[in-house]
Motif scaffolding. Structure first.
Motif, mmCIF file in Angstrom:
data_model
loop_
_atom_site.group_PDB
_atom_site.id
_atom_site.type_symbol
_atom_site.label_atom_id
_atom_site.label_comp_id
_atom_site.label_asym_id
_atom_site.label_seq_id
_atom_site.Cartn_x
_atom_site.Cartn_y
_atom_site.Cartn_z
ATOM 1 N N THR A 188 0.810 -1.219 0.000
ATOM 2 C CA THR A 188 0.000 0.000 0.000
ATOM 3 C C THR A 188 0.843 1.269 0.000
ATOM 4 O O THR A 188 0.346 2.335 -0.367
ATOM 5 N N ALA A 189 2.112 1.177 0.378
ATOM 6 C CA ALA A 189 2.992 2.350 0.256
ATOM 7 C C ALA A 189 3.205 2.696 -1.213
ATOM 8 O O ALA A 189 3.276 3.873 -1.586
ATOM 9 N N ALA A 190 3.307 1.672 -2.062
ATOM 10 C CA ALA A 190 3.432 1.918 -3.504
ATOM 11 C C ALA A 190 2.174 2.574 -4.040
ATOM 12 O O ALA A 190 2.233 3.502 -4.858
ATOM 13 N N ILE A 191 1.014 2.114 -3.572
ATOM 14 C CA ILE A 191 -0.261 2.649 -4.059
ATOM 15 C C ILE A 191 -0.488 4.066 -3.552
ATOM 16 O O ILE A 191 -0.738 4.999 -4.332
ATOM 17 N N GLN A 192 -0.399 4.236 -2.243
ATOM 18 C CA GLN A 192 -0.812 5.512 -1.649
ATOM 19 C C GLN A 192 0.198 6.631 -1.861
ATOM 20 O O GLN A 192 -0.176 7.805 -1.821
ATOM 21 N N TYR A 193 1.453 6.301 -2.088
ATOM 22 C CA TYR A 193 2.443 7.340 -2.341
ATOM 23 C C TYR A 193 2.833 7.387 -3.812
ATOM 24 O O TYR A 193 2.660 8.413 -4.482
ATOM 25 N N GLY A 194 3.330 6.280 -4.344
ATOM 26 C CA GLY A 194 3.782 6.295 -5.735
ATOM 27 C C GLY A 194 2.674 6.478 -6.737
ATOM 28 O O GLY A 194 2.713 7.383 -7.585
ATOM 29 N N TRP A 195 1.638 5.624 -6.658
ATOM 30 C CA TRP A 195 0.569 5.697 -7.648
ATOM 31 C C TRP A 195 -0.260 6.969 -7.486
ATOM 32 O O TRP A 195 -0.698 7.552 -8.479
ATOM 33 N N ASP A 196 -0.486 7.381 -6.253
ATOM 34 C CA ASP A 196 -1.239 8.627 -6.053
ATOM 35 C C ASP A 196 -0.480 9.826 -6.621
ATOM 36 O O ASP A 196 -1.089 10.752 -7.181
#
Length: 548
Positions: A188-196
């Protein structure tokens, strides 16, 4: 005026049902299948004014229903630096340098599909490795499984990650001994920081182009329907723009809205009410022919390659991570979604995660009662216990699996992380078939190649579509051609309750069909490799035709 009728003859017509022998012809009138069978009977049904097309003995099947897709992510991935076949960090660096040189004005460099076996034992990706190649603009590279990202120092700064940035629920910003981010973001760090971050710098025009790319790529490979597994507000906006413009999509899409684990019951449950309202609004605005929001997606765990999948026993390195959705949060969320008529799609790669998934399904049945159209599904099931397979059969749960995920060329690190007899027990398709579990096959593109013929080849052989000299992985698991084709067509339609209109070549069904360039019913599976559709039909219209 009556709709035009076309008879397709001199073919091997697989109807979608593995138990039914192939037919020799079919007729299409307008957007529906008129008749399937022997040529004389089909001609009689079609009438004297029907036109005819000789298919030269080719295999015709229902259009492939992609069982697990990320449409906009695939469309974007097709524009990124491709890293799936990179074998060393140096090769990744060279490709990034070449991309920077080719696009000196680009504000960032994006890549996709790097594999964990790039790194030596115990080594992990770092920003410093990427800084050596491209230090001046953000570099963001999606892992092959899309469960982690590898970024350079400029990207960490652009994203806004520093020592004080907290880990989100179910994710990790990997840090060094000083507390500084290393350039590796998990789950979720990839989703919430990178992807966002990427979403914030992506325009509507970009998103529309990505969606166009995905539809075109899938149609070329014979796909005429897809189950979208990472649906959210950006996807809703892009699909809505397409529907407002054209009144339809290039093929039907059934979407599962991606849920976010917040660690707060009230915030979690509030997501369900909002998704149900959006589902109803989409149905009212556009009908159900082209886009349906059919359910929600829980990502219960991570992936074996990064040791983030939730297992019953530790990995070779001793790690034993917990789930992204703990039971105390997952079960009431599942019950609420089920009560709202939202079907469950449950990402579960490890054997403990799939146990949690079935606990969620069982709780829905206990609280909300039995329902024929519930049709819950578990996604991936890369390592699963025998007792879970038996429970899936008893509970009526579909196994949604992706042959391209066990291409032997991508399994070295997967097997090393398990490190014991579990490394030889993955992806047990044969056990699901023996237990009578419904199977739906897809690709999970862009975590793996999206081409349906290559996916079919792996299902039939357990061999590699990427490296021909690799030995097959546990070949006793393989499908017969009929079994695999059913799981790619009727099986995937069943999982979304579209099996009354899609997934079969039968009178009254929507005329979605594909003419394959190779025929695995009569040819060696190797003939499938690298091929595309000869002809793809959606509602009777030509959506793709191979140019010879």
């Amino acid at each position: 005026m009556s709709s035009p009728t076309t008879v397709y003859r001199n073919a091997t017509v697989f109807t979608g049902d593995a138990t039914v022998r192939p037919q020799e012809s079919l007729a299409i009138r307008g957007d529906r299948i008129l008749a399937v069978g022997d040529l004389d009977a089909v001609r009689l049904a079609a009438g004297e004014d029907a036109s005819e097309v000789d298919l030269g003995g080719a295999l015709v099947t229902p259009g492939v229903n992609e069982g697990h897709a990320h449409m906009m992510m695939l469309g974007e991935a097709l524009t990124k630096v491709q890293l799936r076949d990179a074998s060393t960090v140096a090769e990744v660096q060279d490709r990034l340098r070449a991309a920077r040189a080719a696009h000196p004005d680009a504000p960032r460099i994006l890549g996709v599909s790097w594999r964990f076996d790039l790194f030596a034992d115990g080594e992990r990706p770092t920003a410093a490795m990427l800084d050596e190649a491209v230090p001046d603009v953000p570099v963001i590279l999606d892992a092959n499984d899309l469960h982690s990202i590898w970024v350079n120092s400029a990207a960490l700064e652009a994203i806004g990650i520093d020592r004080d940035t907290p880990d989100p629920v179910g994710g990790e910003i990997v840090r060094d001994e000083h507390g500084d981010a290393t350039g590796f973001l998990l789950e979720t760090a990839a989703i919430q920081y990178g992807w966002d971050y990427l979403a914030s710098v992506t325009t509507d025009e970009d998103q529309d182009r990505f969606l166009d790319n995905a539809f075109a790529a899938y149609l070329e490979t014979g796909v005429t329907g897809a189950t979208e597994m990472s649906f959210g507000r950006a996807e809703l906006a892009a699909y809505s723009r397409r529907l407002d413009r054209d009144g339809r999509l290039p093929f039907p899409v059934d979407a599962h809205w991606l849920l976010t684990a917040t660690g707060d019951h009230e915030r979690d449950l509030a997501q369900i009410d909002g998704i149900a309202r959006i589902r109803d609004d989409v149905s009212v605005r556009y009908g159900d022919d082209w886009l349906r929001i059919v359910g929600v997606k829980f990502i219960l765990d991570g992936v074996i390659d990064a040791c983030t999948a939730t297992m019953r026993a530790p990995y070779a390195n001793g790690a034993l991570p917990g789930p992204i959705w703990e039971r105390e949060f997952a079960l009431p969320m599942a019950v609420a979604a089920d009560a709202a008529g939202l079907r469950l799609a449950l990402h579960a790669i490890g054997d403990e995660a799939s146990t949690i998934a079935l606990d969620m399904v069982q709780e829905c049945i206990r609280v909300n009662g039995p329902r024929a159209d519930r049709r819950p599904r578990v996604e991936h099931l890369e390592y699963v216990a025998d007792d879970t397979i038996a429970r899936m059969a008893a509970l009526g749960v579909t196994a949604s699996m992706q042959p391209v995920h066990c291409d032997p060329a991508v399994l070295d690190n997967w097997q090393a992380m398990l490190g014991d007899e579990r490394a030889l027990g993955g992806f047990p398709w044969h056990k699901f078939r023996a237990a009578g579990v419904h199977l739906a096959l897809g690709t999970d593109a862009p975590t793996a190649p999206h081409e349906a013929p290559d996916n079919l080849f792996i299902a039939l052989t357990a061999k590699s579509a990427l490296e021909a000299d690799r030995p097959p992985y546990q070949p006793e698991r393989v499908f017969t051609p009929e079994q695999a084709l059913e799981a790619m067509t009727l099986g995937t339609a069943y999982a979304t309750c579209r099996d009354g209109e899609l997934g079969r070549l039968a009178a009254g069904y929507r005329a979605n069909a594909v003419v394959f360039a190779a025929d695995p019913l009569h040819e060696a599976p190797e003939a499938l490799l690298g091929t595309a559709s000869r002809l793809t039909l959606v509602d009777g219209g030509v959506a793709h035709r191979r140019v010879v």
